[in-house]
Write an enzyme that holds these catalytic residues in place. Structure first.
Site, PDB file in Angstrom:
ATOM      1  N   ASN A   1       0.849  -1.195   0.000  1.00 56.97           N
ATOM      2  CA  ASN A   1       0.000   0.000   0.000  1.00 56.97           C
ATOM      3  C   ASN A   1       0.885   1.247   0.000  1.00 56.97           C
ATOM      4  OD1 ASN A   1      -2.946  -1.027   0.679  1.00 56.97           O
ATOM      5  ND2 ASN A   1      -1.549  -2.166   1.998  1.00 56.97           N
ATOM      6  N   PRO A   2       1.645   1.443  -1.060  1.00 57.92           N
ATOM      7  CA  PRO A   2       2.687   2.475  -1.036  1.00 57.92           C
ATOM      8  C   PRO A   2       2.187   3.910  -0.893  1.00 57.92           C
ATOM      9  CG  PRO A   2       2.449   1.559  -3.249  1.00 57.92           C
ATOM     10  CD  PRO A   2       1.620   0.713  -2.345  1.00 57.92           C
ATOM     11  N   LYS A   3       0.893   4.145  -1.188  1.00 62.00           N
ATOM     12  CA  LYS A   3       0.429   5.538  -1.139  1.00 62.00           C
ATOM     13  C   LYS A   3      -0.612   5.772  -0.059  1.00 62.00           C
ATOM     14  CE  LYS A   3       1.606   6.537  -5.866  1.00 62.00           C
ATOM     15  NZ  LYS A   3       1.265   7.220  -7.102  1.00 62.00           N
ATOM     16  N   ASN A   4      -0.613   4.931   0.943  1.00 60.59           N
ATOM     17  CA  ASN A   4      -1.593   5.049   2.008  1.00 60.59           C
ATOM     18  C   ASN A   4      -1.058   5.958   3.107  1.00 60.59           C
ATOM     19  OD1 ASN A   4      -2.585   4.382   4.704  1.00 60.59           O
ATOM     20  ND2 ASN A   4      -3.882   2.897   3.662  1.00 60.59           N
TER      21      ASN A   4
ATOM     22  N   HIS B   1       4.978  10.237  -0.398  1.00 59.24           N
ATOM     23  CA  HIS B   1       5.014   9.819   1.010  1.00 59.24           C
ATOM     24  C   HIS B   1       6.411   9.334   1.384  1.00 59.24           C
ATOM     25  CE1 HIS B   1       0.562   9.609   0.976  1.00 59.24           C
ATOM     26  NE2 HIS B   1       0.733   9.139  -0.236  1.00 59.24           N
TER      27      HIS B   1
END
Lengths: 346, 301
Positions: free
Chosen positions: B106-109, B145
């Site tokens: 979930n790299p953009k959470n 992020h």
């Protein structure tokens, strides 16, 4: 592939989503009010709000998500007062905002206050059941010492998005007691990057989304002039240069339709939307128009509510016929804004 | 997201037999209903029950992980998980493993990155952070992020020493990576205080990359940024280089753009005339999509 705006297709796409959201939207359960805002405001921009058969159901649903002070001990949950994203905490449906017991873990989220209030406004509600004092008191707990805002009590990420939400809520409620404006302005100005645009925080990369949040927040606070003139020139240039056909959000990234609003509206608020090539904006957005209705971020991708809304707003800013004019500061049509109207006149 | 085939309904789990699930109340006229899967609804029903009784146990901790699995953006699940971690005095190195595993998929959470920050901060253990962010940036070299987290780690734990080299390695792979250029600016500002020596080095660095791909906007923005609070006149070699480039890279709009800035600073009638000519050239030939801007700019010189 149509080369013109297919309004009826978009209306049907939106109505379909308002009727039921597919299972893959489970991940947006904690962002539901925002999702509803994109859909409802899109209908308004299209001039099709009347297609919602039971607007009172929407109003009731939104009001039932308001977090009120606890009926027996109003100080017990003061930091949580505001709005929920959806009923996921298990609160009882309470559309009349009757006094009730509130739980300590029933969390406010600042973006949901912003989008919840906008839905109410768009549907013609008069805010009579909104607990302004509770909201502004709860908001205070979210501002950090550097002036930025987190979004929920008890700790969360903090960045430019939530400063904007706080300002927009304060503007709508005409009550700025929840924000230290000087601190907020400091954070915004310190987030101007060497490129000219605004980042999510100091020293981060200039980005179209954070640029909009910063410019709109300053606009709503009446503090656009706190940007030094030379910085303002750089900011205008940075925004203009993000147009590559459609708009990119950062230097050397590919175009994405949502930036037609984030960047377009920023320039509008800075008084220079006319510096853009509106034909090219339209060309790119239309190439992202889906055959089933709605818009996607780039061509041949799936449409979604956010990009649908942002594309419609971006097209409206470009003067597209048949779309409602946008109040760029607040994020709804001028029709909905009415007397509030926050945008400077064109 | 498909329903997990290994999912066992909570009603079939002996560990949970004492808990009464709490259903979501959408009222008599649900609006915009989400078509929840059985797994999602069931998991949330028990999560509601646990929160309402303020239970902070091992099974509650595991339940937050299941909520996160069906909706990793549920901020209340993360908040509640942190309360449990505190209450159980949970081993934060184990939590770092967990958040690393979840973070990869979930790299953009936002919530996951925030949770990672809290765990690293609380445990005062940043030993994995540069490697972790580097591996995430290998997947997506512009992940906002990852860069924000990396900046926080470097500043908080004083890990500056290799960062310019790191940005350099990224720029060798992709000289158009604007995030890497931005990171460079971060280091020379905060660690090197924009010293004159460092500025001179970086001017040369930017120019070397401009020569590799003159139309790449990143080094131009960086070069211009180096002059914040300084005068172009203090570095006369810049103008000489730009004039040289102008004749060499005839389709590059950025050269004229920066020359306009340099000439505007210098002032005088000749320079004004030249700068306006450059604006016209940009509007008509080299940067026509921004034509209206260059015409506006010409009026302001």
């Amino acid at each position: 592939m149509a080369e013109h705006l297919e309004k009826e297709k978009h209306t049907r796409f939106i109505l379909h989503m308002l009727n039921v959201l597919p299972q893959k939207y489970e991940g947006l359960d904690s962002n539901k009010v925002t999702l509803m805002y994109f859909l409802v405001s899109s209908l308004d921009v299209l001039g099709e709000l009347h297609r919602i058969k039971e607007p009172q159901h929407f109003i009731d649903y939104i009001y039932s998500l308001q977090i009120l002070p606890d009926k027996d001990d109003p100080d017990k949950n003061w930091f949580n007062c505001g709005w929920r994203a959806s009923p996921f905490f298990g609160n009882k449906f309470n559309p009349c905002c009757e006094p009730t017991s509130l739980h300590q873990h029933d969390q406010n989220h600042i973006t949901m206050i912003y989008t919840g209030l906008l839905i109410l406004r768009i549907l013609g509600d008069d805010f009579s059941k909104v607990s302004t004092k509770a909201i502004t008191r709860g908001m205070k707990t979210l501002q950090l010492s550097d002036g930025s805002f987190s979004c929920v009590p008890g700790g969360s990420e903090n960045d430019m998005r939530f400063i904007y939400c706080a300002c927009a809520v304060s503007f709508m409620l005409n009550d700025w007691s929840g924000i230290d404006q000087d601190l907020a302005v400091d954070f915004i100005l310190s987030s101007l990057s060497y490129e000219g645009g605004v980042a999510q925080g100091p020293y981060q990369e200039a980005h179209g989304g954070s640029t909009y949040c910063a410019v709109a927040a300053l606009h709503l606070m009446g503090r656009i002039d706190s940007i030094p003139p030379s910085q303002k020139d750089l900011l205008i240039q940075w925004c203009v240069e993000r147009q590559i056909t459609g708009f990119q959000g950062r230097i050397n990234k590919i175009a994405d339709t949502c930036y037609s609003f984030w960047i377009g509206a920023s320039l509008y608020l800075l008084g220079h939307h006319k510096l853009l090539d509106t034909a090219a904006i339209k060309g790119y957005s239309i190439s992202c128009q889906s055959a089933v209705g709605g818009f996607s971020k780039w061509p041949d991708a799936n449409p979604d509510p956010l990009h649908t809304y942002m594309s419609l707003c971006g097209l409206s800013l470009g003067g597209e016929e048949g779309l409602g004019k946008i109040d760029c500061g607040i994020g709804c049509t001028e029709r909905a804004s009415g007397a509030w109207l926050s945008s400077s006149s064109r | 997201r498909m329903t997990d085939d290994t999912f066992i309904p909570f009603a079939d789990r002996p560990l949970w037999s004492d808990v009464t699930p709490i259903l979501q109340d959408e009222g008599p006229n649900p609006v915009c209903p989400i078509a929840y899967s059985a797994q999602f609804a069931d998991t949330m029903n028990y999560f509601r029950a646990i929160m309402h009784r303020d239970e902070k146990s091992e099974r509650a901790l595991q339940l937050t992980a299941e909520v996160i699995q069906v909706n990793s953006a549920n901020y209340t699940a993360w908040y509640y998980r942190r309360l449990i971690l505190d209450a159980l005095k949970y081993d934060l190195s184990k939590e770092l493993d967990y958040i690393t595993e979840i973070g990869r998929t979930n790299p953009k959470n936002y919530q996951i990155w925030q949770h990672r920050k809290v765990v690293v901060d609380k445990s005062r253990n940043a030993t994995q952070e540069l490697a972790f962010t580097a591996s995430m940036l290998e997947e997506d070299s512009k992940n906002y992020h990852a860069w924000a987290h990396r900046q926080w780690v470097i500043e908080t734990f004083n890990l500056w020493s290799e960062e310019l080299n790191y940005t350099d390695s990224l720029l060798r792979q992709d000289l158009r990576n604007n995030s890497a250029w931005n990171q460079r600016y971060f280091v020379i500002s905060k660690h090197f205080s924009l010293s004159e020596d460092k500025i001179r080095d970086e001017i040369q660095y930017a120019i070397s990359y401009i020569k590799k791909a003159p139309n790449n906007q990143s080094p131009w923005a960086y070069l211009k940024g180096l002059f914040k609070g300084r005068k172009y006149a203090d570095f006369p070699e810049l103008k000489t280089t730009l004039v040289e480039f102008k004749d060499k890279y005839v389709t590059c709009p950025h050269i004229l753009s920066l020359l306009i800035d340099v000439l505007s600073e210098e002032g005088g009638d000749e320079n004004t005339k030249t700068a306006k000519q450059y604006c016209a050239e940009l509007a008509e030939r080299l940067d026509s999509i921004h034509a209206k801007y260059w015409k506006y700019r010409a009026q302001r010189i």
